[in-house]
Design a protein around this motif. Sequence first.
Motif, mmCIF file in Angstrom:
data_model
loop_
_atom_site.group_PDB
_atom_site.id
_atom_site.type_symbol
_atom_site.label_atom_id
_atom_site.label_comp_id
_atom_site.label_asym_id
_atom_site.label_seq_id
_atom_site.Cartn_x
_atom_site.Cartn_y
_atom_site.Cartn_z
ATOM 1 N N ASP A 61 55.862 40.413 44.961
ATOM 2 C CA ASP A 61 55.578 41.063 43.683
ATOM 3 C C ASP A 61 56.264 42.431 43.691
ATOM 4 O O ASP A 61 55.868 43.316 44.459
ATOM 5 C CB ASP A 61 54.074 41.226 43.490
ATOM 6 N N PRO A 62 57.298 42.656 42.871
ATOM 7 C CA PRO A 62 58.024 43.937 42.906
ATOM 8 C C PRO A 62 57.135 45.139 42.612
ATOM 9 O O PRO A 62 57.278 46.182 43.251
ATOM 10 C CB PRO A 62 59.111 43.758 41.844
ATOM 11 N N LEU A 63 56.224 45.020 41.663
ATOM 12 C CA LEU A 63 55.362 46.151 41.351
ATOM 13 C C LEU A 63 54.410 46.449 42.506
ATOM 14 O O LEU A 63 54.182 47.619 42.854
ATOM 15 C CB LEU A 63 54.566 45.876 40.072
ATOM 16 N N LYS A 64 53.848 45.415 43.103
ATOM 17 C CA LYS A 64 52.974 45.604 44.261
ATOM 18 C C LYS A 64 53.765 46.137 45.452
ATOM 19 O O LYS A 64 53.278 46.987 46.203
ATOM 20 C CB LYS A 64 52.301 44.270 44.608
ATOM 21 N N ALA A 90 51.132 56.197 43.667
ATOM 22 C CA ALA A 90 50.912 55.020 44.510
ATOM 23 C C ALA A 90 49.451 54.569 44.461
ATOM 24 O O ALA A 90 49.162 53.369 44.352
ATOM 25 C CB ALA A 90 51.329 55.339 45.947
ATOM 26 N N VAL A 91 48.521 55.504 44.554
ATOM 27 C CA VAL A 91 47.101 55.145 44.502
ATOM 28 C C VAL A 91 46.753 54.548 43.140
ATOM 29 O O VAL A 91 45.990 53.567 43.038
ATOM 30 C CB VAL A 91 46.227 56.382 44.804
ATOM 31 N N ASP A 92 47.308 55.098 42.083
ATOM 32 C CA ASP A 92 47.058 54.540 40.758
ATOM 33 C C ASP A 92 47.700 53.164 40.608
ATOM 34 O O ASP A 92 47.178 52.307 39.871
ATOM 35 C CB ASP A 92 47.598 55.491 39.695
ATOM 36 N N GLY A 93 48.820 52.935 41.341
ATOM 37 C CA GLY A 93 49.490 51.642 41.228
ATOM 38 C C GLY A 93 48.774 50.512 41.927
ATOM 39 O O GLY A 93 48.869 49.353 41.505
ATOM 40 N N VAL A 94 48.056 50.790 43.017
ATOM 41 C CA VAL A 94 47.354 49.720 43.744
ATOM 42 C C VAL A 94 45.987 49.414 43.128
ATOM 43 O O VAL A 94 45.352 48.419 43.514
ATOM 44 C CB VAL A 94 47.180 50.110 45.228
ATOM 45 N N ARG A 95 45.517 50.211 42.205
ATOM 46 C CA ARG A 95 44.246 49.956 41.552
ATOM 47 C C ARG A 95 44.400 48.875 40.489
ATOM 48 O O ARG A 95 45.497 48.665 39.943
ATOM 49 C CB ARG A 95 43.701 51.246 40.923
ATOM 50 N N PRO A 96 43.297 48.175 40.150
ATOM 51 C CA PRO A 96 43.407 47.105 39.137
ATOM 52 C C PRO A 96 43.807 47.631 37.763
ATOM 53 O O PRO A 96 44.567 46.970 37.038
ATOM 54 C CB PRO A 96 42.001 46.492 39.117
ATOM 55 N N HIS A 97 43.278 48.796 37.395
ATOM 56 C CA HIS A 97 43.588 49.353 36.079
ATOM 57 C C HIS A 97 44.295 50.692 36.293
ATOM 58 O O HIS A 97 43.731 51.609 36.894
ATOM 59 C CB HIS A 97 42.307 49.552 35.246
ATOM 60 N N GLN A 98 45.501 50.771 35.792
ATOM 61 C CA GLN A 98 46.289 51.982 35.944
ATOM 62 C C GLN A 98 46.031 52.935 34.774
ATOM 63 O O GLN A 98 45.897 52.495 33.628
ATOM 64 C CB GLN A 98 47.796 51.658 36.002
ATOM 65 N N HIS A 99 45.947 54.201 35.097
ATOM 66 C CA HIS A 99 45.781 55.227 34.076
ATOM 67 C C HIS A 99 46.998 56.152 34.028
ATOM 68 O O HIS A 99 47.479 56.465 32.943
ATOM 69 C CB HIS A 99 44.509 56.053 34.342
ATOM 70 N N VAL A 100 47.472 56.566 35.197
ATOM 71 C CA VAL A 100 48.628 57.468 35.237
ATOM 72 C C VAL A 100 49.907 56.710 34.936
ATOM 73 O O VAL A 100 50.771 57.175 34.186
ATOM 74 C CB VAL A 100 48.704 58.173 36.603
ATOM 75 N N ASN A 101 50.055 55.519 35.511
ATOM 76 C CA ASN A 101 51.291 54.768 35.338
ATOM 77 C C ASN A 101 51.462 54.198 33.933
ATOM 78 O O ASN A 101 52.559 53.765 33.577
ATOM 79 C CB ASN A 101 51.343 53.619 36.358
ATOM 80 N N ASP A 102 50.395 54.160 33.157
ATOM 81 C CA ASP A 102 50.523 53.705 31.777
ATOM 82 C C ASP A 102 51.060 54.792 30.853
ATOM 83 O O ASP A 102 51.452 54.504 29.714
ATOM 84 C CB ASP A 102 49.164 53.234 31.244
ATOM 85 N N SER A 103 51.071 56.027 31.328
ATOM 86 C CA SER A 103 51.565 57.146 30.531
ATOM 87 C C SER A 103 53.008 57.437 30.933
ATOM 88 O O SER A 103 53.293 57.711 32.112
ATOM 89 C CB SER A 103 50.687 58.390 30.751
ATOM 90 N N LEU A 104 53.913 57.379 29.979
ATOM 91 C CA LEU A 104 55.321 57.604 30.285
ATOM 92 C C LEU A 104 55.581 59.048 30.699
ATOM 93 O O LEU A 104 56.344 59.308 31.637
ATOM 94 C CB LEU A 104 56.179 57.246 29.065
#
Length: 444
Positions: free
Chosen positions: A169-172, A244-258
């Motif tokens: 999984d590239p994102l993982k 990275a911590v936000d990316g491994v969580r089920p629901h992303q908050h930081v990575n959803d913001s451009l």
Amino acid sequence: MSHLSPAAFLVWAILSSLLGVFLVWHLWSFDRFKCLRWSQGSQGSFKRVMTYSYLLSVPLIWTYSVGFAIIKYSEGFMVLPGFGVIPVPHQLWKQAHQNAILPLYLAVAFAWALEMVTHLEELCFWLFVVNAGSAQRDWFRSLYFKTWLVGSVVAILYVPLVTIFTRSDPLKCEAYTFLAGSLGSLSLTLWFIPVLHLFGPFLRSLRKEGVDMTTIVRLTKFHELNTIRVVFRLLFSLPIIILAVDGVRPHQHVNDSLIGTDLLAMVAGFGVVLSSGLTLVIFFPRSIEGEISRNTSRNRGFFSSKNHLTFVSQEQELYGTYDVRDTEDPDKEPPPSSIYEESIAVAPSTAWRQEAQPPSADSQYPPPPPLPKVTTPQSAAPERPLTIRLEPNRRVPEPDIELRPQQAVPKLTADNLAKHNSRAKKVAHFVQNFKSPIDFRRSR
């Protein structure tokens, strides 16, 4: 990766390119790339390992940033209902671009591992410097060197292995690779803060022990550079670990913001490039005085018979007897008038040479021939300043030193004598000789 904008990777690409240009310029100014030779005589295997491990991390970071910048700008943006305009997800990339994801992730993983090897060596080295005494002088037999050896093997293995095991999984894969690397970098940076705290008292103790000022200045410079570099390493590791911590969580908050992802990624890019540049300056410290001396000795052959330096004596400058014609070609035959002027031109400050006493019997140099005496009318004034040519002022041999009267030798005061006797008990011998954290040789 796919959620980052092309501008973020473009900033990384520009900064890493500038780092590469600075690397080439600094090494050329340092020793004309001689430090890169594998068979350099004065360079040990440890220094070669540290040199190449650091130098390999720079092109790997450049490959990662430039590669993804090209891919992101090639794929562009798309309109997603409910989200607006976003970068094209990796699932919709061309097959060639999808095949390049894993190699680019492996490039940044190995670069991160090599960077941790470099930072771990510096951490262990400065701990060794601060805590070493006069009896401990071998870095390669110390516990700190063994710690660096084990930690380097772990760093080289675990970050690329995390990338390989999560490649499905590239994102993982991206999230866990950046999490593993940022945790290692952050831990080394936090461990470096106590070393900076101990370095101030260490420098004060060296001053009390009477260590030479050159060593004090060099260590102070390293201390200031390390302090600045710790700040930039925090600017690199903290934003990455947030993403990275936000990316491994089920629901992303930081990575959803451009804006959040781009801001943190750009700050991290500035941190990693500037800290790497400071590492280069610490590993290969330039000596401006030495470079000027080398350039001066290299340019000594520039002056030929037609381009030679002219030295003006104090008598010539004081009495205005210097003439530009003295600097002309010596092979050229002088005019008749200059020969006459040489015989009659005697500066007042050099008149004592004509009436000098004959040399002693033990003199090893023959007396100079007397100048011809030419009488001139007192009223006749020269039309232009008289000129003389410089003659070698040879030193008369001094009498035997055994015949000189004995002079009283000043004695050391009690404080200076105590410093002299206690200097070897507290200060390590290698502190006064080392020039770089990687410039160590195995003691025999």
